[in-house]
Design a protein around this motif. Structure first.
Motif, short mmCIF file in Angstrom:
data_model
loop_
_atom_site.label_atom_id
_atom_site.label_comp_id
_atom_site.label_asym_id
_atom_site.label_seq_id
_atom_site.Cartn_x
_atom_site.Cartn_y
_atom_site.Cartn_z
N GLU A 7 -13.74 -83.42 -10.69
CA GLU A 7 -14.51 -84.56 -10.17
C GLU A 7 -14.92 -85.55 -11.25
O GLU A 7 -15.30 -86.67 -10.95
CB GLU A 7 -15.75 -84.06 -9.42
CG GLU A 7 -15.45 -83.31 -8.14
CD GLU A 7 -15.10 -81.84 -8.36
OE1 GLU A 7 -14.72 -81.18 -7.38
OE2 GLU A 7 -15.20 -81.35 -9.51
N VAL A 8 -14.86 -85.15 -12.51
CA VAL A 8 -15.19 -86.05 -13.61
C VAL A 8 -13.97 -86.92 -13.88
O VAL A 8 -12.94 -86.44 -14.37
CB VAL A 8 -15.62 -85.29 -14.89
CG1 VAL A 8 -15.87 -86.26 -16.04
CG2 VAL A 8 -16.85 -84.45 -14.62
N GLU A 9 -14.06 -88.20 -13.52
CA GLU A 9 -12.94 -89.12 -13.68
C GLU A 9 -12.88 -89.74 -15.07
O GLU A 9 -11.81 -90.06 -15.57
CB GLU A 9 -13.05 -90.27 -12.67
CG GLU A 9 -12.92 -89.83 -11.23
CD GLU A 9 -13.02 -91.00 -10.27
OE1 GLU A 9 -13.74 -92.00 -10.56
OE2 GLU A 9 -12.37 -90.93 -9.21
N ARG A 10 -14.04 -89.93 -15.68
CA ARG A 10 -14.09 -90.63 -16.96
C ARG A 10 -15.33 -90.17 -17.72
O ARG A 10 -16.37 -89.93 -17.12
CB ARG A 10 -14.16 -92.14 -16.71
CG ARG A 10 -14.26 -92.99 -17.94
CD ARG A 10 -14.19 -94.48 -17.62
NE ARG A 10 -12.82 -94.81 -17.23
CZ ARG A 10 -12.49 -95.46 -16.12
NH1 ARG A 10 -13.41 -95.87 -15.29
NH2 ARG A 10 -11.24 -95.72 -15.84
N ALA A 11 -15.19 -90.06 -19.04
CA ALA A 11 -16.32 -89.76 -19.91
C ALA A 11 -16.21 -90.67 -21.12
O ALA A 11 -15.17 -90.69 -21.78
CB ALA A 11 -16.31 -88.29 -20.34
N VAL A 12 -17.25 -91.44 -21.38
CA VAL A 12 -17.25 -92.35 -22.52
C VAL A 12 -18.53 -92.16 -23.33
O VAL A 12 -19.58 -91.86 -22.78
CB VAL A 12 -17.11 -93.84 -22.09
CG1 VAL A 12 -15.79 -94.08 -21.39
CG2 VAL A 12 -18.26 -94.26 -21.20
N THR A 13 -18.39 -92.32 -24.65
CA THR A 13 -19.58 -92.30 -25.49
C THR A 13 -20.25 -93.66 -25.40
O THR A 13 -19.60 -94.67 -25.12
CB THR A 13 -19.23 -91.98 -26.95
OG1 THR A 13 -18.30 -92.93 -27.43
CG2 THR A 13 -18.66 -90.57 -27.09
N THR A 14 -21.56 -93.67 -25.61
CA THR A 14 -22.30 -94.92 -25.49
C THR A 14 -23.25 -95.07 -26.67
O THR A 14 -23.54 -94.12 -27.39
CB THR A 14 -23.14 -94.95 -24.19
OG1 THR A 14 -24.12 -93.91 -24.25
CG2 THR A 14 -22.27 -94.77 -22.96
N SER A 15 -23.74 -96.27 -26.83
CA SER A 15 -24.79 -96.52 -27.81
C SER A 15 -26.12 -96.54 -27.06
O SER A 15 -26.15 -96.69 -25.84
CB SER A 15 -24.56 -97.85 -28.52
OG SER A 15 -24.65 -98.91 -27.59
N GLY A 16 -27.20 -96.36 -27.76
CA GLY A 16 -28.49 -96.45 -27.10
C GLY A 16 -29.07 -95.10 -26.77
O GLY A 16 -28.81 -94.10 -27.43
N ARG A 17 -29.82 -95.06 -25.71
CA ARG A 17 -30.61 -93.88 -25.34
C ARG A 17 -29.76 -92.69 -24.90
O ARG A 17 -30.15 -91.54 -25.05
CB ARG A 17 -31.58 -94.29 -24.24
CG ARG A 17 -32.70 -93.31 -24.01
CD ARG A 17 -33.74 -93.91 -23.13
NE ARG A 17 -33.28 -93.88 -21.74
CZ ARG A 17 -33.89 -94.50 -20.75
NH1 ARG A 17 -34.94 -95.23 -20.98
NH2 ARG A 17 -33.43 -94.42 -19.53
N TYR A 18 -28.60 -92.94 -24.32
CA TYR A 18 -27.75 -91.87 -23.81
C TYR A 18 -26.52 -91.72 -24.70
O TYR A 18 -26.06 -92.67 -25.33
CB TYR A 18 -27.33 -92.16 -22.37
CG TYR A 18 -28.51 -92.20 -21.43
CD1 TYR A 18 -29.07 -91.02 -20.96
CD2 TYR A 18 -29.08 -93.40 -21.05
CE1 TYR A 18 -30.18 -91.04 -20.12
CE2 TYR A 18 -30.17 -93.44 -20.20
CZ TYR A 18 -30.72 -92.26 -19.74
OH TYR A 18 -31.81 -92.28 -18.92
#
Length: 143
Positions: free
Chosen positions: A88-99
């Motif tokens: 069910e996980v279609e996409r996972a991306v790293t992010t900047s900021g709080r998360y």
């Protein structure tokens, strides 16, 4: 990428089934030029595949959600390995900021979505999660 390359990518983004002849006609260049450009765009990794975009009718019956995760950095590789096993996980991306990670999830029912969210939250190294359930798509320009 030059302007011709960007125009090719734009046209294929709107219709990945467009033929080389049609691309050449629309862009007013030789068919061989389009073919050579496509080969170069593919070999350089600009184009990695041709696909379809599902419209709202195809997405009906699927609940979609964005899940924001804060994770222990040393656990990131293990978490990503586990996420790859969750269909069910279609996409996972790293992010900047709080998360640290943003996940895009699609599930057929609320029960499946709830189970997936529980599964993700139980992963070792996941510190916090916040789920945002998609309601209505108002604008979609993604290629």
């Amino acid at each position: 990428m030059d302007e011709l390359d960007r125009n090719i990518v734009t046209l294929l983004g709107a219709d990945a089934r467009m033929s080389v002849a049609t691309l050449a006609r629309r862009l007013k260049v030789a068919r061989s030029t389009i073919q050579a450009r496509l080969e170069r765009l593919e070999s350089s990794g600009v184009i990695v595949g041709y696909t379809i975009r599902l419209g709202e009718a195809a997405r009906e019956g699927r609940l979609r959600a964005a899940v924001l995760l804060t994770i222990e950095q040393r656990a990131q590789a293990a978490i990503l390995t586990k996420l790859k096993a969750v269909p069910e996980v279609e996409r996972a991306v790293t992010t900047s900021g709080r998360y640290d990670l943003l996940l895009q999830i699609a599930a057929p029912t609320t029960q499946v979505l709830d189970n997936v969210l529980d599964q993700i939250e139980a992963m070792t190294g996941v510190l916090t999660s916040e789920s945002l359930i998609y309601l209505t798509t108002r604008l979609d320009r993604a290629v």
